[in-house]
Design an enzyme around this catalytic site. Structure first.
Site, short mmCIF file in Angstrom:
data_model
loop_
_atom_site.label_atom_id
_atom_site.label_comp_id
_atom_site.label_asym_id
_atom_site.label_seq_id
_atom_site.Cartn_x
_atom_site.Cartn_y
_atom_site.Cartn_z
N HIS A 1 0.84 -1.07 -0.14
CA HIS A 1 0.01 -0.07 0.05
C HIS A 1 0.78 1.21 0.14
O HIS A 1 0.67 2.23 -0.89
CB HIS A 1 -0.84 0.02 1.16
CG HIS A 1 -1.74 1.14 1.39
ND1 HIS A 1 -3.39 0.96 1.08
CD2 HIS A 1 -1.68 2.43 1.69
CE1 HIS A 1 -3.64 2.41 1.22
NE2 HIS A 1 -2.73 3.10 1.69
N GLU A 2 1.87 1.40 1.01
CA GLU A 2 2.55 2.47 1.25
C GLU A 2 3.60 2.63 -0.08
O GLU A 2 4.11 3.84 -0.78
CB GLU A 2 3.46 2.62 2.35
CG GLU A 2 2.63 2.56 3.53
CD GLU A 2 1.58 3.48 3.55
OE1 GLU A 2 1.81 4.51 2.99
OE2 GLU A 2 0.64 3.64 4.27
N HIS B 1 1.69 4.28 -2.86
CA HIS B 1 1.82 5.84 -2.70
C HIS B 1 3.12 6.33 -3.29
O HIS B 1 3.29 7.29 -3.99
CB HIS B 1 1.68 6.25 -1.24
CG HIS B 1 0.12 6.38 -0.67
ND1 HIS B 1 -0.70 7.02 -1.36
CD2 HIS B 1 -0.21 5.69 0.41
CE1 HIS B 1 -2.06 6.80 -0.68
NE2 HIS B 1 -1.55 6.30 0.33
N HIS C 1 3.56 6.51 -7.06
CA HIS C 1 2.75 7.82 -7.18
C HIS C 1 3.53 9.11 -7.22
O HIS C 1 3.67 9.93 -7.97
CB HIS C 1 1.43 7.78 -6.39
CG HIS C 1 0.54 8.78 -7.04
ND1 HIS C 1 -0.66 9.26 -6.29
CD2 HIS C 1 0.23 9.44 -8.12
CE1 HIS C 1 -1.52 9.88 -6.95
NE2 HIS C 1 -0.99 10.17 -8.18
#
Length: 675
Positions: free
Chosen positions: A467-468, A471, A474
C-alpha cells in the site's frame, strides 16, 4: 551559514541528515519564510501586466528553500522526533500558518491572480496550466481573499488556533500511548501468543531492565495481543486502555479539543460562505458534496449491513460454542475472528509469516514495479540517513536515467509515530528545462529482526508495505511541470487509488511466486495457502466494511452539520454509531478523542475516501485482471494517465482516460463477496 538554507551539494541533492542539528530548524524556517516573502514581493511589485508566467507560475516556484526545510523538519518530527523537536514544532506551526495567511490574505497579490483568472481565456493555457490557475485562485478565495478586513483577521485567528489544537491533539495521543504499558511476569498470561510476539515483549522488558514481558499500545505489540492472547481479562484491560486515549479527564484529555476543533472548522466554513466544513472540503474532492458522500456511504452500508449482521451472529455463536461467551465484547472480536478464520481456512499468520521475510517482500514489490513500469531499484550506501535503520535506493528507468531517490524506514522505535505512511523530502517538477526528480520515503512499523529470526511479516503487514509502496510509486513516477501539482498532490479521495490498487498483487499467485518463499527452506508459498489467502480476504468483509463506513459517518457527523449544540463527545458519538453498532458500548472509551486521521491528519470530511478509493481500485484492478496482471499496455495506461499526472487534471477525467469509463462499485462488491 545554516545548512538547511542552501542548495545541498550532495549527489542528487539529497538531504544531509547527519549534518542537520535541531537548532538549525527554527532559523532555517524563519529564513525560508523571509526569502519566500521576498519572492512574493517581487511578483507583487512587478510593473508588467500580470500574466500566467509572471504571476501564477512564479508563485508556484517560490519558497523552495522553505518547502525543503519544512518538509525535512515535519517528516523527521513524525519518524525520528524528540522533546526538543516537538517544542520546535509548536513554535514553527503558527509561523507557517501565519505565512500561509500572509500570502492568501495579501490583497495586492490576489488582485494580480484575479486579473489573470478573469482573463484566462486570452492566455492559451495547457490543461495543467488551467488547473494550476484554478488552484491558485481558489487558494485565495477559499482562504478569505474576498472577505472584508475584519473577517480576514478573524480567519487568521481561527487558523492559528486550529494549527495549535491539532498539534496538541496529536501530542496528547502520543503521551497517552507512551504512558501505558502492561508488564506481565506470569508466563500463563502469554498463552496463545505467537513466539515472535513473546520475544518482542521480552526485549521491550529487557530494554527497561525488567523481568518478564511488556506490552504497549503500539500496533506491533497491541494487535498481536488482542488477536491471540487467551487471557480475556488482559485483552479487556489492553482494549480499554487503547480506547481511552484522550478520554481520561487528565492533562492529556482531548474532549474539549475535539469540540473546539469541530466548532472552529464550522465557524471558518461559515465565514467563507460554505454551509459546513464538509461543504468547504468536498468542493475540492471527487465526491464534491456531503450529500453525495452520505448517499455513497449509505448505499454501501445497505449492501454490507445484512452480511455484517450475519457475520456477527456467526462469530457470536462460535465464541459461545468454543468458550461459553454469552455476550461478544469489543475485546473478543479480533480474537474469535482469528480462531474462526483458522477453523474455516486453517490459515493463521504464524503459518504464513515464514514466507514473508521483509527483504524478500520489499524486493518483490521492486520486481513488480519493474515488470509493470520498467523501474530498477538499486540499494546505495552513499546517501545520508536520519537513522541507521533507514535503507536508501536509486530508482532508474529502462534508459538508466534517475527516476527517484527512495528511502525505506521499517521498524518501530521511540520517537517514531505509529502506523505507516509515505512522504517526500523533495518534490518532482520541471524548471529551466531541468526535470527535478523526487525523493520519496516509506515509513512503517514492522516487527524487528531478532537474534534468531529475520523480520517476518504478517500478511496484513505485507499488504501495508505494498500500500505505502503504491503511494511511493505515485510520488516516484510524477512527471509534471509544477511542484504543487506533482505526485500525490491530488484530491484526497483519489490519492488512495495508487496505494490500494497495489495491494491487489499480494493476492495473485503469479506475483506471490516472486517473493513469498520460506526464509529457511526457500520453498515457494504452497498454492493451497494462496487459495486460502484469497478466500479469507473476503472473510468478515461485511463487518470490516461496516466498521470503515462507521468511521466515515462519524467524520461526516462532526463536519457535515452545525456542531455548536454538541456538548458531550461520547453521547454524540453514540448517536452517530447507532446505524452501525454491533458490540455493546464501552463506557470508558471514545473514538473521537483518538481519531487522529480527522483531528490531527488531513482526513476531516475525507474519511469516506478510503471506501471511495476501494471502488476505484477494485474497478481498476479488474482491468488488469482482464488483460493479465503484468500486462504492459494496461500498466502503461495507468502510469501515463494516473501515476505520472499528479493533480494536473480533474481525477475523474484521468480515470476515464485510463479505464475508458467511470468506475462502478460492482467490482468492489464482487471482490468483497457482498454481491
Amino acid at each position: 551559514m545554516n545548512i538547511l538554507t542552501k542548495y545541498f551539494s550532495t549527489k542528487h541533492n539529497t538531504a544531509p541528515f547527519s549534518q542537520i542539528k535541531n537548532e538549525d530548524y527554527l532559523p532555517a524556517i524563519q529564513e525560508g519564510i523571509s526569502l519566500a516573502k521576498a519572492e512574493i514581493e517581487a511578483i507583487v511589485n512587478n510593473p508588467e501586466v500580470p500574466t500566467f508566467e509572471n504571476t501564477i507560475e512564479a508563485m508556484d516556484y517560490a519558497g523552495d528553500i522553505l518547502d525543503r526545510a519544512s518538509s525535512i523538519f515535519f517528516n523527521l518530527n513524525s519518524a525520528e522526533t524528540n522533546d526538543e523537536m516537538q517544542k520546535i514544532a509548536q513554535e514553527v506551526s503558527p509561523l507557517l500558518s501565519e505565512f500561509g495567511n500572509d500570502i492568501t490574505l495579501n490583497p495586492a497579490l490576489f488582485a494580480k491572480v484575479k486579473s489573470v483568472y478573469d482573463s484566462k481565456d486570452s492566455f492559451k493555457l495547457t490543461p495543467e496550466q488551467s488547473t494550476l490557475l484554478d488552484k491558485k485562485y481558489k487558494s485565495f478565495s477559499r482562504n478569505g481573499a474576498n472577505l472584508p478586513e475584519d473577517k480576514k483577521n478573524t480567519l487568521r485567528e481561527i487558523d492559528k488556533e486550529l494549527s495549535k489544537l491539532s498539534l496538541q491533539f496529536g501530542e496528547n495521543i502520543l503521551a497517552e500511548t507512551n504512558a501505558f504499558e502492561m508488564h506481565l511476569t506470569d508466563e500463563k498470561d502469554l498463552a496463545g501468543l505467537p513466539e515472535g510476539t513473546i520475544e518482542a515483549a521480552r526485549s521491550l522488558a529487557k530494554a527497561q531492565d525488567k523481568e518478564g514481558w511488556i506490552f504497549t499500545l503500539d500496533h506491533p505489540s497491541y494487535v498481536p495481543y488482542m488477536t491471540y492472547a487467551d487471557n480475556r481479562e488482559l485483552r479487556k484491560k489492553l482494549a480499554i486502555a487503547f480506547g481511552a486515549r484522550g478520554f481520561q479527564n487528565n492533562e492529556f484529555d482531548n474532549q474539549a479539543i475535539v469540540l473546539k476543533i469541530a466548532k472552529l472548522r464550522f465557524e471558518r466554513a461559515q465565514l467563507l460562505g460554505y454551509a459546513t466544513h464538509a461543504h468547504f472540503v468536498l468542493e475540492e474532492r471527487m465526491a464534491q458534496s456531503p450529500e453525495k458522500v452520505l448517499s455513497f456511504s449509505n448505499d454501501l452500508l445497505s449492501k454490507a449491513k445484512p452480511a455484517a449482521l450475519k457475520e456477527f451472529e456467526q462469530l457470536s455463536a462460535f465464541a459461545k460454542e468454543l468458550d461459553g461467551i454469552e455476550q461478544l465484547e469489543k475485546w473478543d472480536g479480533g480474537y474469535y475472528a482469528e480462531k474462526l478464520k483458522q477453523q474455516l481456512f486453517n490459515l493463521d499468520d504464524e503459518k504464513l509469516k515464514p514466507y514473508f521475510q521483509l527483504e524478500k517482500v520489499l524486493n518483490g514489490a521492486f520486481t513488480i514495479a519493474e515488470k509493470l513500469y520498467g523501474l530498477t531499484f538499486t540499494e546505495v550506501f552513499y546517501i545520508d540517513k536520519y537513522h541507521p535503520e533507514v535503507m536508501t535506493y536509486e530508482v532508474t528507468d529502462e534508459k538508466k536515467d534517475l527516476v527517484a531517490v527512495f528511502y525505506a524506514d521499517f521498524f518501530p522505535r521511540k520517537g517514531k509515530r505509529n502506523g505507516a505512511w509515505m512522504t517526500s523530502f523533495k518534490s518532482q517538477y520541471v524548471k529551466n528545462g531541468q526535470n527535478e526528480r523526487p525523493h520519496i520515503s516509506n515509513v512503517c512499523n514492522f516487527t524487528k529482526p531478532t537474534e534468531t529470526k529475520p523480520s517476518l511479516l504478517t500478511f496484513n503487514e505485507v499488504t501495508t508495505l505494498f500500500h505505502e509502496f503504491g503511494h511511493g510509486l505515485h510520488g516516484m513516477l510524477a512527471n509534471t511541470i509544477y511542484p504543487s501539482l506533482s505526485g500525490t498532490s491530488v484530491y484526497w479521495d483519489f490519492v488512495e487509488l495508487p496505494s490500494q490498487v497495489m495491494e491487489n498483487w499480494c493476492y495473485e499467485p503469479e506475483a506471490l511466486a516472486l517473493f513469498a518463499t520460506h526464509y529457511e527452506t526457500g520453498e515457494v508459498i504452497p498454492q493451497e495457502y494462496v487459495n486460502k489467502i484469497k478466500e479469507s480476504a473476503s472473510f468478515q468483509e461485511g463487518l470490516a466494511t461496516m466498521r470503515q463506513l462507521s468511521f466515515g459517518l462519524l467524520d461526516m457527523g462532526w463536519h457535515g452539520q452545525d456542531p455548536s449544540s454538541i456538548t458531550d463527545v461520547k453521547s454524540f458519538e453514540t448517536e452517530q454509531f447507532a446505524a452501525t453498532q454491533l458490540y455493546p458500548e464501552v463506557a470508558e472509551n471514545a473514538m473521537s478523542t483518538a481519531f487522529s486521521h480527522i483531528f490531527q491528519g488531513g482526513y476531516s470530511s475525507g474519511y469516506y475516501s478510503y471506501k471511495w478509493a476501494e471502488v476505484l481500485d477494485a474497478d481498476a484492478f479488474e482491468y488488469f485482471q482482464e488483460k493479465g496482471i503484468f500486462n504492459k499496455e494496461v500498466a502503461t495506461k495507468f502510469k501515463e494517465n494516473v501515476l505520472s499526472k499528479g493533480g494536473t487534471e480533474p481525477p475523474m477525467e484521468l480515470y476515464k482516460r485510463f479505464r475508458g469509463q467511470e468506475p462502478k462499485p460492482d467490482a468492489l462488491l464482487k471482490r468483497a463477496g457482498l454481491l
